[in-house]
Design an enzyme around this catalytic site. Structure first.
Site, mmCIF file in Angstrom:
data_model
loop_
_atom_site.group_PDB
_atom_site.id
_atom_site.type_symbol
_atom_site.label_atom_id
_atom_site.label_comp_id
_atom_site.label_asym_id
_atom_site.label_seq_id
_atom_site.Cartn_x
_atom_site.Cartn_y
_atom_site.Cartn_z
ATOM 1 N N SER A 162 -9.759 -8.142 -43.737
ATOM 2 C CA SER A 162 -9.461 -8.635 -45.083
ATOM 3 C C SER A 162 -8.910 -10.053 -45.131
ATOM 4 C CB SER A 162 -8.478 -7.689 -45.778
ATOM 5 O OG SER A 162 -7.245 -7.680 -45.100
ATOM 6 N N HIS A 218 -13.963 -4.367 -47.530
ATOM 7 C CA HIS A 218 -14.538 -5.685 -47.843
ATOM 8 C C HIS A 218 -16.017 -5.793 -47.456
ATOM 9 C CE1 HIS A 218 -10.719 -7.411 -49.103
ATOM 10 N NE2 HIS A 218 -10.204 -6.605 -48.196
ATOM 11 N N LYS A 275 -13.157 -3.696 -54.975
ATOM 12 C CA LYS A 275 -13.506 -5.068 -54.586
ATOM 13 C C LYS A 275 -14.941 -5.354 -55.048
ATOM 14 C CE LYS A 275 -10.019 -4.425 -51.106
ATOM 15 N NZ LYS A 275 -8.878 -4.831 -51.905
HETATM 16 N N1 PMP Z 1 -7.987 -1.621 -47.152
HETATM 17 C C1 PMP Z 1 -8.204 -2.951 -47.069
HETATM 18 C C2 PMP Z 1 -8.870 -3.492 -45.851
HETATM 19 C C3 PMP Z 1 -7.811 -3.793 -48.114
HETATM 20 O O1 PMP Z 1 -8.004 -5.108 -48.033
HETATM 21 C C4 PMP Z 1 -7.204 -3.222 -49.257
HETATM 22 C C5 PMP Z 1 -6.843 -4.079 -50.474
HETATM 23 N N2 PMP Z 1 -6.133 -5.190 -50.285
HETATM 24 C C6 PMP Z 1 -6.978 -1.860 -49.291
HETATM 25 C C7 PMP Z 1 -7.394 -1.080 -48.229
HETATM 26 C C8 PMP Z 1 -6.288 -1.223 -50.448
HETATM 27 O O2 PMP Z 1 -7.184 -1.038 -51.480
HETATM 28 P P1 PMP Z 1 -6.700 -0.996 -53.018
HETATM 29 O O3 PMP Z 1 -6.422 -2.410 -53.402
HETATM 30 O O4 PMP Z 1 -7.848 -0.394 -53.707
HETATM 31 O O5 PMP Z 1 -5.482 -0.145 -53.044
#
Ligand code: PMP
Length: 389
Positions: A181, A209, A240
């Site tokens: 991410s 992602h 996303k």
């Molecule tokens: N996993 C990853 C790799 C992320 O980047 C994120 C979001 N930043 C999440 C999980 C969490 O997802 P959400 O924003 O839907 O809670």
């Protein structure tokens, strides 16, 4: 004596680590209205521009008319509405697994899933750059936690060997993201799959992602690399590229049955709003249409355009592998200063600091969307080149 709240905040401020909320008074799109100013947005994870897509909006509106705004209870009481069931069937179909389960957020998915599967005396092994939700899930599960340096196969294997020697009866879970991410690079997935198979461990892959962006119809990196059938726990987010919110796990029927019975963030939380499920269903369906494919192609073209204007970022083994481009600057102060400078010029590119990334690896995180125009991307690149001089 405990540190006072004021001194804790002062310490954050002194270290350039204090965060503040910024009110955006416009939908998610390439131009954001922020504190009365229009800024070009290079910070969103809405990689395909689906957060404002009419088919998704209409699906949500229709679900509100049919089911109201709230689910009323947790999924196991009376909160499982038809839109949740349809979404889970579609997700399982999309990812070609037996079953799927949807959670209120990606965070809740990670924490709930790892906590449901792993117990004291089990072993969770994570890539060092895994998202906080995966780390928190591992810690909260009470299992032994081992971390390997990013994509370091030798260290991953030595942790597996350690688990095999010390906890031969344990469940062992390897956890990695597919597209990371904050770095935008890929996990070395075929090799990880090979190693975990040799040690009889399970693999949990967070495609947050990658889903929607990579692989046939946006099925993700495991699909693209031909190893999806070897990943026991295929996690992702609906928040996303899919443009809505929530998270999911796809896998075997028995995995999903266990999560329904054991994942605390699923059991003890009100079901997501039916409109969210309906919009996410429309997003998954959008992936399969020519319009979905076209959106991915435009995104790829935009990324190639960015790379052609910023070749200095992609030298040596640094490749552009996703819609996330880190520009590593080192100190938090430098990252903030650069982000502020870009904002003055009309570009919103967030500074990412500790604890999201390592203390000495603060950065600008540029994200590109299919909705950016080549001209907007060129304008950003001109500023970035000035910054990197
Ligand atoms: N996993 C990853 C790799 C992320 O980047 C994120 C979001 N930043 C999440 C999980 C969490 O997802 P959400 O924003 O839907 O809670």
């Amino acid at each position: 004596m405990a540190q006072s709240i004021d001194s804790e905040l002062a310490e954050l401020r002194a270290n350039a680590l204090l965060r503040q909320l910024r009110e955006v008074d416009s939908p998610q799109q390439p131009t954001l209205e922020l504190a009365g100013r229009k800024l070009l947005n290079f910070s969103s994870n809405d990689y395909l521009g689906l957060a404002t897509e009419p088919v998704l909006r209409n699906a949500a509106k229709q679900a509100i008319d049919e089911y109201g705004v709230g689910a009323g209870a947790s999924r196991l009481i009376c909160g499982t509405l038809s839109p949740h069931m349809r979404l889970e069937e579609r997700l399982a179909d999309f990812k070609r697994t037996e079953a799927a389960l949807v959670f209120s957020s990606g965070y809740a998915t990670a924490v709930g899933t790892i906590g449901a599967l792993m117990h004291k005396d089990d072993v969770v092994i994570l890539d060092k750059l895994c998202h906080a939700s995966l780390i928190d899930g591992a810690r909260m599960s009470g299992a032994h936690v081992r971390v390997y340096p990013h994509n370091h196969l030798g260290k991953l294997e030595s942790h597996l060997q350690w688990a095999h020697e010390n906890y031969p009866e344990a469940r062992v879970l390897v956890v990695t993201e597919s597209v990371f991410s904050m770095d935008g690079d890929w996990a070395v997935l075929p090799e990880i799959v090979d190693i975990k198979r040799r040690y009889g461990a399970m693999l949990m892959l967070d495609e947050a992602h990658a889903v929607g962006v990579i692989g046939l119809n946006g099925r993700g990196l495991a699909d693209q690399l031909g190893v999806a059938g070897e990943v026991e726990i295929q996690m992702g987010t609906l928040s996303k590229a899919l443009g809505v919110s929530g998270g999911y796990v796809c896998g075997s029927r028995r995995l999903i049955d266990l999560l329904i019975n054991r994942a605390r963030s699923f059991i003890f939380s009100t079901a997501p709003p039916p409109a969210m499920a309906a919009a996410a269903l429309a997003a998954v369906e959008f992936m399969l249409t020519p319009a979905g494919e076209n959106r991915r192609q435009v995104l790829r073209r935009n990324l190639a355009h960015f790379a052609s204007e910023m070749p200095m970022l992609f030298t040596g083994d640094k490749k552009l592998q996703s819609a996330i481009i880190p520009i590593i600057l080192g100190s938090s102060e430098k990252a903030i200063e650069s982000s502020q400078m870009l904002a003055e010029k009309g570009f919103f590119v967030p500074a990412i600091r500790y604890p999201t990334v390592a203390r000495d690896a603060a950065r600008l995180r540029v994200t590109i969307s299919a909705k950016h125009t080549p001209k907007q991307i060129s304008a950003l690149c001109e500023q970035l080149r000035g910054l990197l001089k």
